[in-house]
Write an enzyme that holds these catalytic residues in place. Structure first.
Site, PDB file in Angstrom:
ATOM      1  N   TYR A 160       0.810  -1.227   0.000  1.00  0.00           N
ATOM      2  CA  TYR A 160       0.000   0.000   0.000  1.00  0.00           C
ATOM      3  C   TYR A 160       0.842   1.275   0.000  1.00  0.00           C
ATOM      4  CZ  TYR A 160      -4.323  -2.534   1.118  1.00  0.00           C
ATOM      5  OH  TYR A 160      -5.416  -3.360   1.088  1.00  0.00           O
ATOM      6  N   LYS A 227       3.012 -14.792   5.007  1.00  0.00           N
ATOM      7  CA  LYS A 227       2.982 -15.752   3.901  1.00  0.00           C
ATOM      8  C   LYS A 227       4.452 -16.051   3.547  1.00  0.00           C
ATOM      9  CE  LYS A 227       0.237 -17.738   1.007  1.00  0.00           C
ATOM     10  NZ  LYS A 227      -0.143 -19.067   1.234  1.00  0.00           N
ATOM     11  N   ASP A 281      -3.095 -17.929   5.115  1.00  0.00           N
ATOM     12  CA  ASP A 281      -4.326 -18.611   4.679  1.00  0.00           C
ATOM     13  C   ASP A 281      -4.881 -19.540   5.763  1.00  0.00           C
ATOM     14  OD1 ASP A 281      -1.999 -19.729   2.392  1.00  0.00           O
ATOM     15  OD2 ASP A 281      -2.546 -20.938   4.105  1.00  0.00           O
ATOM     16  N   ASP A 305      -5.412  -5.956   6.534  1.00  0.00           N
ATOM     17  CA  ASP A 305      -6.575  -5.288   5.950  1.00  0.00           C
ATOM     18  C   ASP A 305      -7.689  -6.311   5.738  1.00  0.00           C
ATOM     19  OD1 ASP A 305      -8.169  -3.423   4.832  1.00  0.00           O
ATOM     20  OD2 ASP A 305      -7.060  -3.208   2.970  1.00  0.00           O
TER      21      ASP A 305
END
Ligand code: NAP
Length: 589
Positions: A160, A227, A281, A305
């Site tokens: 971002y 991740k 995940d 987010d």
């Protein structure tokens, strides 16, 4: 700086900082910006509830003096079209603690979102979103009461940050050429390109804040979400820097999850917070299936987010989710939804997100008693089915009230029976404590199942090893067989005899060396049939390496040793179960 339109209340004192610790007077001045759209409605209603709770909790000894701050459309009217006046920025810094409603993001090129601008200009690097269930709130979960997490989302890094290059632009072409020719990267022609910076500084200060929060609020664990199995040098690095800051700066307060199982047998020592990490995940999946496994979460920007809205949706949605953006010095609490312009000035919207951000603010100020009163009154009002339109459409038989009507109902509960409310909140805390103890009991009694429940994916020998049972070399084989039957194990470690070497005796040894050799077990000592020397690996040995050791040496078990002392045992059955249970392998996406 002299303010042009901001008027500081003439009574009350500013909140200050002493060595980064908040000093809150009994009559603090707190900044408040009502925001756009539904902002004025929800602000008015919420401040009334907050004031009533403070008055009731402290019998008039404490009182917040609100200082109106201007951002967005109201600011533009006062400051010649300036939606983001400098003096508001100064006031937010000066007052240290503030709360705000939602702001319209002007559409069009060249406008920065006011919320983003605020975060950047004040370096509000931690977005904090507590998500807990209030009884009666509509939820898609079977057991929504098990949701009680606080997400610390990094605000200043990740994808971002706006380091993006449009497909076909000269900058894009230049970067694409560099990446292909100098770095050997391959990607499709004309791909848009974005950069994802994750730094040790940014990661560590975020994780530091999350751990400090966990310590200050007696929380159970901090999970680093990442991740890193795919993006090793950004997401994986976030994880590593997170553990680093935990070990280097909080070693007296934390233990790692590995250590919880290996050193403490699953029993969390008093006053210690467990630091663990989970792939993003799996975290999403488990936050729906077994939210109780999570407590405080520390995430990078993008993961956080998604995650914070997803978790909020489990217990009422963003319409009621509170939030705050915090730096080392300034804290801005805010409603997390937008301005819902179609409901502006209709006295219709749900004020909960703003109000519960106020609860969070009271807790941040150390005014827990007032926060508790609202926390306890809230489910009682929902239980009466006195709700705004958004809940009314989900709760059959409810009475729809206006924004101010909802605040009236809360104030009535707060001013009515405060002692009863305090008891109610205490019993909720006790229920959380009981659930914590149940999880601990499971970790102690059934570590593999606890591991599966918690989403932990073992990668090393220490993650899958079984407890060892040992016996002296001079003991009889018969005694060893009793222990093996008793403990339901197929191998037993043999303590060093005169030769000083550890050994291992397995069921197979008994078959081969006693039964197969047509020999009586009577009088045979364990030391005589034990296999020596034992083959060892360290607790950190990767599972694939453990498998390789077994295959190379044609053995069915290895002993896990730490500082030359056996601490566990891994059999080929353990390996098989781990692969079957948790999947293979660590590099999978
Ligand atoms: P939104 O304002 O959050 O509204 C979307 C929908 O969410 C509403 O139509 C309403 O659903 C529901 N909702 C939101 N707040 C509610 C409340 N307090 N009570 C009951 N229902 C509520 O999102 P948006 O329409 O995408 O954005 C509008 C403006 O807000 C934009 O300018 C956006 O940039 C800005 N925004 C600001 C912030 C912020 O300041 N933090 C955050 C997000 C968006 P129903 O229609 O189903 O009743």
């Amino acid at each position: 700086m002299a303010y042009k339109h901001t008027i500081l209340p003439t009574v009350g004192e500013k909140i200050t900082l002493d060595n980064n610790t908040l000093v809150v007077p009994d009559h603090p001045i707190v900044g408040c910006c009502e925001g756009d759209g539904i902002g004025p409605d929800i602000t008015r209603a919420s401040l009334r509830v907050i004031d009533a709770a403070v008055e009731k909790a402290y019998d008039g000894k404490r009182k917040i003096h609100w200082c109106e701050l201007y951002l967005g459309e109201k600011a533009a009217k006062l400051f010649d079209g300036d939606l983001f006046p400098k003096e508001t920025l100064e006031a937010l810094k000066d007052l240290i603690v503030s709360i705000k409603g939602p702001l319209t993001t002007p559409v069009g090129e060249g406008y920065r979102s006011l919320n983003v601008a605020l975060r950047q200009d004040l370096d509000l690097y931690a977005c904090v979103r507590p998500v807990r269930y209030y009884a009666g709130v509509p939820s898609p979960l079977k057991r929504p009461e098990t949701v009680n997490v606080v997400i610390f989302r990094e605000n200043t890094e990740d994808v971002y940050t706006g380091i993006e290059y449009k497909s076909g632009s000269p900058e894009n072409k230049k970067l694409a050429k560099f990446l292909r020719e100098e770095m050997g990267a391959t990607f499709f022609e004309d791909a848009g390109l974005g950069i994802k910076p994750i730094s040790p500084f940014g990661s560590k200060r975020l994780v530091r804040k999350a751990i400090q929060y966990a310590i200050d609020n007696n929380r159970e664990s901090v999970t680093l979400v990442h991740k890193g199995n795919i993006m090793k040098f950004t997401e994986g690095a976030f994880r590593n820097w997170g553990y680093e800051v935990a070990r280097e700066e909080f070693s007296d307060y934390i233990i790692t999850e590995e250590s919880l199982y290996n050193d403490y047998g699953g029993k969390q020592p008093e006053g210690k917070i467990v630091i663990k990490d989970r792939i993003a995940d799996i975290t999403f999946q488990l936050l729906q299936l077994r939210p109780a496994e999570f407590d405080v979460l520390a995430t990078m920007n993008l993961n956080g987010d998604y995650l914070s809205d997803a978790v909020a949706a489990e217990v009422g949605g963003v319409g009621i989710a509170p939030g705050a953006n915090i730096s080392d010095t300034v804290a801005v609490f805010e409603a997390t939804h937008g301005t819902a312009p179609k409901y502006a000035n209709q006295n219709k919207a749900n004020p909960s997100s703003f109000l519960l951000s106020g609860v969070m603010m009271l807790e941040y100020m150390g005014w827990k008693e007032a926060a508790d009163l609202i926390n306890a009154a809230y489910p009682k009002v929902i239980a009466d089915k006195t709700v705004t339109y958004d809940f009314a459409r989900q709760l059959p038989g409810s009475t729809e009230v206006t924004t101010s009507g909802f605040a009236d109902a809360l104030v009535a509960k707060i001013t009515g029976a405060a002692e009863d409310l305090a008891r109610f909140e205490d019993s909720r805390r006790e229920a959380i404590e009981r659930a914590r103890e149940e999880r601990e009991a499971k970790r102690v009694m059934n570590p593999v199942e606890a591991m599966r429940d918690s989403g932990r994916q073992p990668n090393t020998a220490s993650g899958i090893m079984s407890k060892i049972h040992s016996i002296g070399a001079d003991e009889s084989v018969e005694a060893a067989m009793h222990v093996m039957t008793d403990k339901n194990v197929s191998a037993i470690l043999v303590k060093p005899g005169a030769d000083g070497q550890w050994g291992i005796m397995t069921q197979r040894d008994i078959l081969e060396k006693i039964v197969g050799a047509n020999r009586s077990r009577d009088g045979v000592k364990v030391g005589e049939i034990a296999s020596k020397p034992i083959f060892t690996v360290t607790p950190e040995t990767n599972i694939s390496q453990v498998a390789k050791v077994m295959l190379d040496r044609k053995i069915r078990r290895v002993v896990v040793a730490w500082n030359e002392k056996p601490v566990g045992i891994v059999s080929d059955t353990d390996l098989f179960r781990s692969v079957e249970e948790f999947g293979w392998g660590p590099e999978a996406g």
